[in-house]
Design a protein around this motif. Structure first.
Motif, PDB file in Angstrom:
ATOM      1  N   LEU A 174       0.855  -1.188   0.000  1.00 24.08           N
ATOM      2  CA  LEU A 174       0.000   0.000   0.000  1.00 24.08           C
ATOM      3  C   LEU A 174       0.892   1.240   0.000  1.00 24.08           C
ATOM      4  O   LEU A 174       1.660   1.467   0.942  1.00 24.08           O
ATOM      5  N   LEU A 175       0.809   2.008  -1.089  1.00 23.95           N
ATOM      6  CA  LEU A 175       1.652   3.192  -1.207  1.00 23.95           C
ATOM      7  C   LEU A 175       0.808   4.447  -1.028  1.00 23.95           C
ATOM      8  O   LEU A 175      -0.233   4.603  -1.661  1.00 23.95           O
ATOM      9  N   LEU A 176       1.276   5.340  -0.163  1.00 24.25           N
ATOM     10  CA  LEU A 176       0.581   6.598   0.074  1.00 24.25           C
ATOM     11  C   LEU A 176       1.377   7.708  -0.607  1.00 24.25           C
ATOM     12  O   LEU A 176       2.518   7.967  -0.226  1.00 24.25           O
ATOM     13  N   LEU A 177       0.802   8.342  -1.610  1.00 26.06           N
ATOM     14  CA  LEU A 177       1.514   9.385  -2.346  1.00 26.06           C
ATOM     15  C   LEU A 177       0.901  10.745  -2.031  1.00 26.06           C
ATOM     16  O   LEU A 177      -0.277  10.973  -2.274  1.00 26.06           O
ATOM     17  N   ASP A 178       1.742  11.638  -1.495  1.00 28.13           N
ATOM     18  CA  ASP A 178       1.245  12.965  -1.135  1.00 28.13           C
ATOM     19  C   ASP A 178       1.531  13.947  -2.274  1.00 28.13           C
ATOM     20  O   ASP A 178       2.672  14.364  -2.465  1.00 28.13           O
ATOM     21  N   GLU A 179       0.509  14.278  -3.036  1.00 27.38           N
ATOM     22  CA  GLU A 179       0.588  15.202  -4.163  1.00 27.38           C
ATOM     23  C   GLU A 179       1.704  14.840  -5.151  1.00 27.38           C
ATOM     24  O   GLU A 179       2.587  15.651  -5.422  1.00 27.38           O
ATOM     25  N   PRO A 180       1.638  13.623  -5.715  1.00 26.69           N
ATOM     26  CA  PRO A 180       2.722  13.191  -6.615  1.00 26.69           C
ATOM     27  C   PRO A 180       2.773  13.968  -7.924  1.00 26.69           C
ATOM     28  O   PRO A 180       3.801  13.966  -8.591  1.00 26.69           O
ATOM     29  N   THR A 181       1.687  14.640  -8.298  1.00 31.66           N
ATOM     30  CA  THR A 181       1.690  15.303  -9.609  1.00 31.66           C
ATOM     31  C   THR A 181       1.793  16.820  -9.522  1.00 31.66           C
ATOM     32  O   THR A 181       1.907  17.482 -10.543  1.00 31.66           O
ATOM     33  N   SER A 182       1.782  17.378  -8.312  1.00 31.82           N
ATOM     34  CA  SER A 182       1.784  18.839  -8.227  1.00 31.82           C
ATOM     35  C   SER A 182       3.106  19.393  -8.757  1.00 31.82           C
ATOM     36  O   SER A 182       4.179  18.853  -8.495  1.00 31.82           O
ATOM     37  N   GLY A 183       3.004  20.442  -9.546  1.00 33.34           N
ATOM     38  CA  GLY A 183       4.191  21.120 -10.058  1.00 33.34           C
ATOM     39  C   GLY A 183       4.872  20.421 -11.220  1.00 33.34           C
ATOM     40  O   GLY A 183       5.982  20.798 -11.593  1.00 33.34           O
ATOM     41  N   LEU A 184       4.236  19.391 -11.792  1.00 37.27           N
ATOM     42  CA  LEU A 184       4.886  18.664 -12.882  1.00 37.27           C
ATOM     43  C   LEU A 184       4.545  19.266 -14.242  1.00 37.27           C
ATOM     44  O   LEU A 184       3.443  19.760 -14.464  1.00 37.27           O
ATOM     45  N   SER A 185       5.500  19.179 -15.168  1.00 35.62           N
ATOM     46  CA  SER A 185       5.234  19.557 -16.550  1.00 35.62           C
ATOM     47  C   SER A 185       4.327  18.493 -17.164  1.00 35.62           C
ATOM     48  O   SER A 185       4.197  17.386 -16.626  1.00 35.62           O
ATOM     49  N   ALA A 186       3.718  18.819 -18.307  1.00 35.46           N
ATOM     50  CA  ALA A 186       2.778  17.888 -18.939  1.00 35.46           C
ATOM     51  C   ALA A 186       3.428  16.529 -19.182  1.00 35.46           C
ATOM     52  O   ALA A 186       2.836  15.477 -18.912  1.00 35.46           O
ATOM     53  N   GLN A 187       4.677  16.554 -19.627  1.00 38.61           N
ATOM     54  CA  GLN A 187       5.364  15.307 -19.951  1.00 38.61           C
ATOM     55  C   GLN A 187       5.646  14.488 -18.688  1.00 38.61           C
ATOM     56  O   GLN A 187       5.396  13.279 -18.638  1.00 38.61           O
ATOM     57  N   ALA A 188       6.153  15.177 -17.648  1.00 36.85           N
ATOM     58  CA  ALA A 188       6.454  14.492 -16.390  1.00 36.85           C
ATOM     59  C   ALA A 188       5.175  13.950 -15.766  1.00 36.85           C
ATOM     60  O   ALA A 188       5.164  12.872 -15.162  1.00 36.85           O
ATOM     61  N   LEU A 189       4.094  14.694 -15.944  1.00 38.29           N
ATOM     62  CA  LEU A 189       2.799  14.265 -15.424  1.00 38.29           C
ATOM     63  C   LEU A 189       2.376  12.935 -16.049  1.00 38.29           C
ATOM     64  O   LEU A 189       1.957  12.007 -15.352  1.00 38.29           O
ATOM     65  N   GLU A 190       2.524  12.841 -17.362  1.00 34.62           N
ATOM     66  CA  GLU A 190       2.146  11.601 -18.042  1.00 34.62           C
ATOM     67  C   GLU A 190       3.004  10.436 -17.554  1.00 34.62           C
ATOM     68  O   GLU A 190       2.508   9.322 -17.372  1.00 34.62           O
ATOM     69  N   ALA A 191       4.288  10.693 -17.342  1.00 36.07           N
ATOM     70  CA  ALA A 191       5.181   9.637 -16.846  1.00 36.07           C
ATOM     71  C   ALA A 191       4.722   9.155 -15.473  1.00 36.07           C
ATOM     72  O   ALA A 191       4.709   7.948 -15.192  1.00 36.07           O
ATOM     73  N   MET A 192       4.329  10.107 -14.625  1.00 36.22           N
ATOM     74  CA  MET A 192       3.895   9.743 -13.279  1.00 36.22           C
ATOM     75  C   MET A 192       2.602   8.931 -13.323  1.00 36.22           C
ATOM     76  O   MET A 192       2.489   7.889 -12.661  1.00 36.22           O
ATOM     77  N   ILE A 193       1.635   9.404 -14.113  1.00 32.28           N
ATOM     78  CA  ILE A 193       0.353   8.689 -14.194  1.00 32.28           C
ATOM     79  C   ILE A 193       0.565   7.278 -14.735  1.00 32.28           C
ATOM     80  O   ILE A 193       0.044   6.295 -14.189  1.00 32.28           O
ATOM     81  N   ALA A 194       1.386   7.176 -15.778  1.00 25.59           N
ATOM     82  CA  ALA A 194       1.656   5.861 -16.362  1.00 25.59           C
ATOM     83  C   ALA A 194       2.289   4.929 -15.327  1.00 25.59           C
ATOM     84  O   ALA A 194       1.917   3.753 -15.224  1.00 25.59           O
ATOM     85  N   LEU A 195       3.222   5.479 -14.553  1.00 23.39           N
ATOM     86  CA  LEU A 195       3.902   4.652 -13.545  1.00 23.39           C
ATOM     87  C   LEU A 195       2.909   4.147 -12.496  1.00 23.39           C
ATOM     88  O   LEU A 195       2.897   2.954 -12.158  1.00 23.39           O
ATOM     89  N   VAL A 196       2.072   5.051 -11.992  1.00 22.66           N
ATOM     90  CA  VAL A 196       1.119   4.652 -10.953  1.00 22.66           C
ATOM     91  C   VAL A 196       0.165   3.588 -11.499  1.00 22.66           C
ATOM     92  O   VAL A 196      -0.105   2.581 -10.831  1.00 22.66           O
ATOM     93  N   LEU A 197      -0.306   3.788 -12.723  1.00 25.36           N
ATOM     94  CA  LEU A 197      -1.236   2.808 -13.299  1.00 25.36           C
ATOM     95  C   LEU A 197      -0.552   1.459 -13.527  1.00 25.36           C
ATOM     96  O   LEU A 197      -1.150   0.396 -13.327  1.00 25.36           O
ATOM     97  N   ARG A 198       0.721   1.509 -13.934  1.00 23.73           N
ATOM     98  CA  ARG A 198       1.483   0.264 -14.110  1.00 23.73           C
ATOM     99  C   ARG A 198       1.613  -0.481 -12.786  1.00 23.73           C
ATOM    100  O   ARG A 198       1.449  -1.695 -12.708  1.00 23.73           O
TER     101      ARG A 198
END
Ligand SMILES: Nc1ncnc2c1ncn2[C@@H]1O[C@H](COP(=O)(O)OP(=O)(O)O)[C@@H](O)[C@H]1O
Ligand SMILES: [Mg+2]
Lengths: 255, 287
Positions: A174-198
């Motif tokens: 169980l991973l608790l992520l505190d605002e993992p996407t705040s302040g990210l550029s569009a590209q970095a945001l996609e990388a983060m979302i993809a990682l979490v979904l993976r």
């Protein structure tokens, strides 16, 4: 499994004159991404602090797989399989990217202070093994090429990915992520979302603090809406996002 | 020749002590100003045990090692729960208390006049009373300690204490016990400086409280500031330079009663200059 996976019931916490959490209750299902939303100061980070044993609530309890966490230290809680990130990252700035991950790998005896002296060869083997394990995690998050770099030379997006890499290293389910996407550029945001979904597809469970409703709709299986330390609603993302009352609280009537 | 060998022996002893300071202060970030006191406990342990013929030199060294590890642990335990600046104050108190004990436990420490006539190290039935013979022993001990220091720093435990210096909360979130690691490093660090103290007593054959007071603690800190924190090279270079200073002063045409204060002033200036212009020291990293 008996009972819910993670169950927060009636948790309250006061800081001086401020009621940060007020009879806060919600539950998390295994294998799902639950988003924790709410305005600034709603108590989201405080929820993380209570679940992970960083602060002790005045009332209420947290149960994980039927075990009461509320009186456990953070060490045991991580051992049970819950690991949290920090809103302000808290990376080890002077350590390499790789070492930021190795420090989060669990250890029984490899971190014994006298082991390098008493069993130098064994320790060296363990060191190599830990480095290899950390390296494969960095490969998973796409940071392997930066393994030797100092953390301060990473972009903000890479630093946030590294935060997730550390949690992966802990072995927690169980991973608790505190605002993992705040302040990210569009590209970095996609990388983060993809990682979490993976990671979700690979069986991990998430509780994610997220402000952006569009990202919430892409990530969440369930949404918990927190306001002034109290859970106003929990449900499907579409229903929560569409609720005009919640929208008014969230956007101050802008919707 | 003897002059140079004496210098080398002293430099090696302080290099051992610097590794101890480096583990505690440089790597883990536990800002101790009581290293001089622990150094003194090592020296007095060996001095008292061998002078009274209560133990052979190797046994006395082992006792110094264990006693210093335990003392460091005991003084560290309550203080380690206290964060940052408060720890400095606590550790300062420990230093003052230790000096008072060395001064006033006259029956066994000799009080202010110190202990004279500590026998030279005797190993394998040989008295190492010549600097040339002593240097063999101190070099072997230093080489072994340097190897251990290097092994510890690269080990998973070494990574852990580095991480603790950076961010204790993030280490806690990893499910690691910060306190246990600090206890471990306190014990390790005590062992290094205990060995240094024991060799010091055996080499000089005379010890007094003045060698283990707050000035000594500050000198030990200055050594890693000048040499450089967190590296083996820094732990060797700092002591090599700073122990050379009194030797250099002694050959300069300076009245002997001015040499002591002048030395302290130079140490102080070096500390300030390095902090301002080269915080990473000669061969280390920023403290
Ligand atoms: N350790 C603390 N001491 C005092 N006040 C705190 C502490 N932690 C949080 N708070 C207060 O509690 C409230 C909720 O904080 P937090 O949980 O960080 O909110 P969120 O993460 O939702 O923005 C805020 O008003 C904050 O100032
Ligand atoms: Mg927050």
């Amino acid at each position: 499994m008996s009972g819910p996976y993670l169950d927060v019931t009636g948790v309250s916490k006061r800081f001086g004159g401020l009621q940060a959490l007020d009879d806060c209750s919600f539950a998390i299902e295994p294998g799902q991404i639950t988003c924790l939303v709410g305005p600034n100061g709603a108590g989201k980070t405080s929820v993380f602090n209570v679940i992970t044993g960083f602060i002790r609530p005045d009332a209420g309890q947290v149960r994980f797989r039927g075990q009461v966490l509320t009186r456990m230290g953070s060490r045991r809680i991580v051992g049970l399989g819950i690991c949290r990130s920090f809103q302000n990252l808290r990376l080890f700035a002077d350590l390499s990217v790789l070492d930021n991950v190795t420090v989060y790998l669990p250890s029984r005896t490899d971190e014994n202070p006298f082991r390098p002296i008493l069993r130098p060869i064994r320790t060296e083997i363990e060191r190599k093994r830990r480095m290899a394990a950390a390296m494969s995690i960095l490969e998973e998050v796409g940071l392997a090429h930066r393994a030797r770099d100092a953390v301060r030379n990473l972009s903000y997006g890479e630093q946030k990915l590294l935060c997730v890499a550390r949690l992966m290293a802990s072995g927690a389910e169980l991973l608790l992520l505190d605002e993992p996407t705040s302040g990210l550029s569009a590209q970095a945001l996609e990388a983060m979302i993809a990682l979490v979904l993976r990671l979700k597809a690979a069986g991990r469970t998430f509780l994610v603090v997220e402000h952006n409703t569009r990202i919430v709709q892409r990530l969440a299986d369930s949404v918990v809406f927190l306001h002034q330390g109290h859970v106003l609603a929990q449900g499907e993302p579409a229903a929560i996002v569409a609720d005009p009352k919640l929208g008014e609280i969230y956007f101050g009537g802008a919707l | 020749m003897n002059f140079f060998l004496s210098y080398l022996a002293i430099a090696e002893i302080y290099a051992l002590a610097s590794m101890s300071t480096n583990l505690l202060v440089g790597v883990t970030g536990i800002f101790s100003v009581s290293q001089g006191a622990i150094f003194g406990i090592g020296a007095y342990t060996v001095g008292i045990l061998t002078l009274n013929d209560w133990a052979s030199f190797p046994v006395a060294m082992a006792a110094a090692l264990i006693l210093c590890a335990l003392t460091n642990l005991a003084v560290a335990l309550p203080a380690l729960r206290i964060a940052g600046d408060y720890f400095v104050v606590t550790s300062f108190g420990i230093q003052i208390a230790a000096t008072a004990v060395f001064m006033n436990l006259t029956d066994i420490t000799g009080g202010a006049s110190g202990l004279a006539g500590v026998p030279p190290p005797n190993v394998f039935g040989r008295d190492l009373d010549e600097p040339g013979a002593f240097i063999l022993l101190s070099s072997i001990v230093l080489a072994a300690a340097a190897l251990f220091f290097w092994l510890v720093l690269r080990s998973p435990f070494g990574r852990l204490i580095n991480a603790i210096r950076e961010d204790e909360l993030a280490v806690t979130a990893a499910g690691k016990s910060v306190l246990a690691a600090k206890v471990g490093v306190s014990a390790l660090s005590g062992m290094f400086v205990g060995l240094a103290g024991g060799l010091y007593a055996g080499f000089l054959s005379f010890i007094d409280p003045g060698s283990f007071d707050i000035d000594a603690s500050i000198l030990l800190l200055t050594m890693i500031v000048v040499g450089g924190a967190r590296t083996l090279a820094g732990s060797l270079i700092g002591p090599a330079l700073l122990t050379a200073l009194p030797q250099v002063l002694s050959v300069l045409p300076i009245p002997s009663d001015a040499a002591g204060p002048l030395r302290q002033i130079l140490y102080g200036l070096m500390l300030i200059a390095f902090m301002l212009f080269r915080p990473q020291g000669i061969a280390g990293r920023r403290l």
